[in-house]
Design a protein around this motif. Structure first.
Motif, PDB file in Angstrom:
ATOM      1  N   ASP A  65      67.022 105.187  67.358  1.00 14.24           N
ATOM      2  CA  ASP A  65      66.027 105.564  68.365  1.00 14.24           C
ATOM      3  C   ASP A  65      65.799 104.445  69.377  1.00 14.24           C
ATOM      4  N   GLY A  66      66.882 103.756  69.741  1.00 14.58           N
ATOM      5  CA  GLY A  66      66.798 102.688  70.720  1.00 14.58           C
ATOM      6  C   GLY A  66      66.190 101.399  70.207  1.00 14.58           C
ATOM      7  N   GLU A  67      65.912 101.340  68.912  1.00 18.43           N
ATOM      8  CA  GLU A  67      65.288 100.158  68.320  1.00 18.43           C
ATOM      9  C   GLU A  67      66.272  99.468  67.381  1.00 18.43           C
ATOM     10  N   LYS A  68      66.363  98.158  67.484  1.00 11.77           N
ATOM     11  CA  LYS A  68      67.237  97.385  66.617  1.00 11.77           C
ATOM     12  C   LYS A  68      66.626  97.270  65.224  1.00 11.77           C
ATOM     13  N   ARG A  69      67.426  97.594  64.211  1.00  9.55           N
ATOM     14  CA  ARG A  69      66.946  97.534  62.828  1.00  9.55           C
ATOM     15  C   ARG A  69      67.897  96.689  61.990  1.00  9.55           C
ATOM     16  N   TYR A  70      67.379  96.265  60.849  1.00  4.60           N
ATOM     17  CA  TYR A  70      68.155  95.411  59.950  1.00  4.60           C
ATOM     18  C   TYR A  70      68.222  96.054  58.571  1.00  4.60           C
ATOM     19  N   ALA A  71      69.370  95.901  57.943  1.00  3.72           N
ATOM     20  CA  ALA A  71      69.540  96.381  56.568  1.00  3.72           C
ATOM     21  C   ALA A  71      70.093  95.221  55.743  1.00  3.72           C
ATOM     22  N   TYR A  72      69.570  95.067  54.546  1.00  6.33           N
ATOM     23  CA  TYR A  72      69.993  94.001  53.656  1.00  6.33           C
ATOM     24  C   TYR A  72      70.615  94.614  52.407  1.00  6.33           C
ATOM     25  N   GLU A  73      71.618  93.946  51.879  1.00  9.09           N
ATOM     26  CA  GLU A  73      72.224  94.363  50.624  1.00  9.09           C
ATOM     27  C   GLU A  73      72.831  93.143  49.952  1.00  9.09           C
ATOM     28  N   VAL A  74      73.123  93.286  48.670  1.00  7.46           N
ATOM     29  CA  VAL A  74      73.757  92.223  47.910  1.00  7.46           C
ATOM     30  C   VAL A  74      75.228  92.575  47.743  1.00  7.46           C
ATOM     31  N   LEU A  75      76.097  91.646  48.080  1.00 10.42           N
ATOM     32  CA  LEU A  75      77.527  91.787  47.841  1.00 10.42           C
ATOM     33  C   LEU A  75      77.817  91.104  46.509  1.00 10.42           C
ATOM     34  N   ALA A  76      78.090  91.906  45.471  1.00 15.98           N
ATOM     35  CA  ALA A  76      78.204  91.393  44.101  1.00 15.98           C
ATOM     36  C   ALA A  76      79.513  90.637  43.883  1.00 15.98           C
ATOM     37  N   ARG A  77      79.403  89.492  43.218  1.00 13.07           N
ATOM     38  CA  ARG A  77      80.569  88.733  42.740  1.00 13.07           C
ATOM     39  C   ARG A  77      80.757  88.948  41.254  1.00 13.07           C
ATOM     40  N   GLU A  78      79.628  89.084  40.531  1.00 15.31           N
ATOM     41  CA  GLU A  78      79.650  89.301  39.090  1.00 15.31           C
ATOM     42  C   GLU A  78      78.601  90.348  38.736  1.00 15.31           C
ATOM     43  N   VAL A  79      78.954  91.222  37.794  1.00 13.25           N
ATOM     44  CA  VAL A  79      78.021  92.221  37.290  1.00 13.25           C
ATOM     45  C   VAL A  79      78.129  92.219  35.772  1.00 13.25           C
ATOM     46  N   GLU A  80      77.002  92.007  35.112  1.00  8.34           N
ATOM     47  CA  GLU A  80      76.976  92.031  33.648  1.00  8.34           C
ATOM     48  C   GLU A  80      76.279  93.309  33.213  1.00  8.34           C
ATOM     49  N   PHE A  81      76.973  94.084  32.381  1.00  5.55           N
ATOM     50  CA  PHE A  81      76.437  95.362  31.913  1.00  5.55           C
ATOM     51  C   PHE A  81      75.504  95.117  30.748  1.00  5.55           C
ATOM     52  N   GLY A  82      74.298  95.663  30.827  1.00 10.57           N
ATOM     53  CA  GLY A  82      73.316  95.507  29.765  1.00 10.57           C
ATOM     54  C   GLY A  82      73.097  96.805  29.026  1.00 10.57           C
ATOM     55  N   GLU A  83      71.962  96.868  28.341  1.00  9.38           N
ATOM     56  CA  GLU A  83      71.644  98.041  27.523  1.00  9.38           C
ATOM     57  C   GLU A  83      71.478  99.281  28.384  1.00  9.38           C
ATOM     58  N   LYS A  84      71.894 100.408  27.818  1.00  5.09           N
ATOM     59  CA  LYS A  84      71.722 101.682  28.502  1.00  5.09           C
ATOM     60  C   LYS A  84      70.354 102.246  28.159  1.00  5.09           C
ATOM     61  N   ALA A  85      69.817 103.028  29.062  1.00  4.27           N
ATOM     62  CA  ALA A  85      68.517 103.663  28.825  1.00  4.27           C
ATOM     63  C   ALA A  85      68.654 104.653  27.682  1.00  4.27           C
ATOM     64  N   ARG A  86      67.574 104.887  26.973  1.00  2.00           N
ATOM     65  CA  ARG A  86      67.588 105.867  25.871  1.00  2.00           C
ATOM     66  C   ARG A  86      68.033 107.214  26.401  1.00  2.00           C
ATOM     67  N   GLY A  87      68.950 107.822  25.698  1.00  2.00           N
ATOM     68  CA  GLY A  87      69.436 109.142  26.082  1.00  2.00           C
ATOM     69  C   GLY A  87      70.506 109.116  27.154  1.00  2.00           C
ATOM     70  N   ALA A  88      70.857 107.937  27.681  1.00  2.00           N
ATOM     71  CA  ALA A  88      71.887 107.849  28.730  1.00  2.00           C
ATOM     72  C   ALA A  88      73.252 108.109  28.119  1.00  2.00           C
ATOM     73  N   GLN A  89      74.067 108.832  28.851  1.00  2.00           N
ATOM     74  CA  GLN A  89      75.427 109.096  28.410  1.00  2.00           C
ATOM     75  C   GLN A  89      76.393 108.467  29.375  1.00  2.00           C
ATOM     76  N   GLY A  90      77.559 108.139  28.901  1.00  2.00           N
ATOM     77  CA  GLY A  90      78.592 107.546  29.745  1.00  2.00           C
ATOM     78  C   GLY A  90      79.577 106.804  28.890  1.00  2.00           C
ATOM     79  N   SER A  91      80.518 106.158  29.545  1.00  2.00           N
ATOM     80  CA  SER A  91      81.547 105.407  28.833  1.00  2.00           C
ATOM     81  C   SER A  91      80.938 104.251  28.087  1.00  2.00           C
ATOM     82  N   THR A  92      81.551 103.854  26.983  1.00  2.00           N
ATOM     83  CA  THR A  92      81.066 102.705  26.249  1.00  2.00           C
ATOM     84  C   THR A  92      82.015 101.553  26.389  1.00  2.00           C
TER      85      THR A  92
END
Length: 108
Positions: free
Chosen positions: A81-108
């Motif tokens: 809308d003609g206004e300059k905006r900024y967006a921030y994000e993290v570019l990951a170098r390392e990701v450590e997988f932790g505990e899954k939420a109760r009832g979560a399904q997916g690969s182990t």
């Protein structure tokens, strides 16, 4: 020095896409709590990872899972809308997988 470290839970399942050149890119959002009681705040941090790390995250992470991320904070600008905006994000170098939420399904 630009190093960002955070631990949180995935807001939704990660999205993996591929560039035209075939590189995998994965995006997900971490919910990170700060404080407690009435002063508790939750921050939603967008995270992007590339190539092998992107595929590993896409194949193994599920909504609600605890994740630790180390990366760099990046900023991009865009115009709306003609206004300059900024967006921030993290570019990951390392990701450590932790505990899954109760009832979560997916690969182990």
């Amino acid at each position: 020095m630009n190093t960002w470290v955070g631990i949180g839970r995935l807001v939704r399942a990660p999205e993996v896409r591929y560039t035209q050149s075939g590189k995998a890119v994965c995006r997900f959002t971490l919910a990170i709590d700060d404080g407690w009681g009435e002063k508790k705040k939750t921050y939603f941090i967008p995270v992007t990872c590339w190539e092998k790390l992107a595929e590993a995250c896409g194949n193994n992470l599920v909504k609600g899972q605890k994740v630790a991320v180390i990366g760099t904070l990046t900023q991009r600008t865009y115009e709306k809308d003609g206004e300059k905006r900024y967006a921030y994000e993290v570019l990951a170098r390392e990701v450590e997988f932790g505990e899954k939420a109760r009832g979560a399904q997916g690969s182990t």
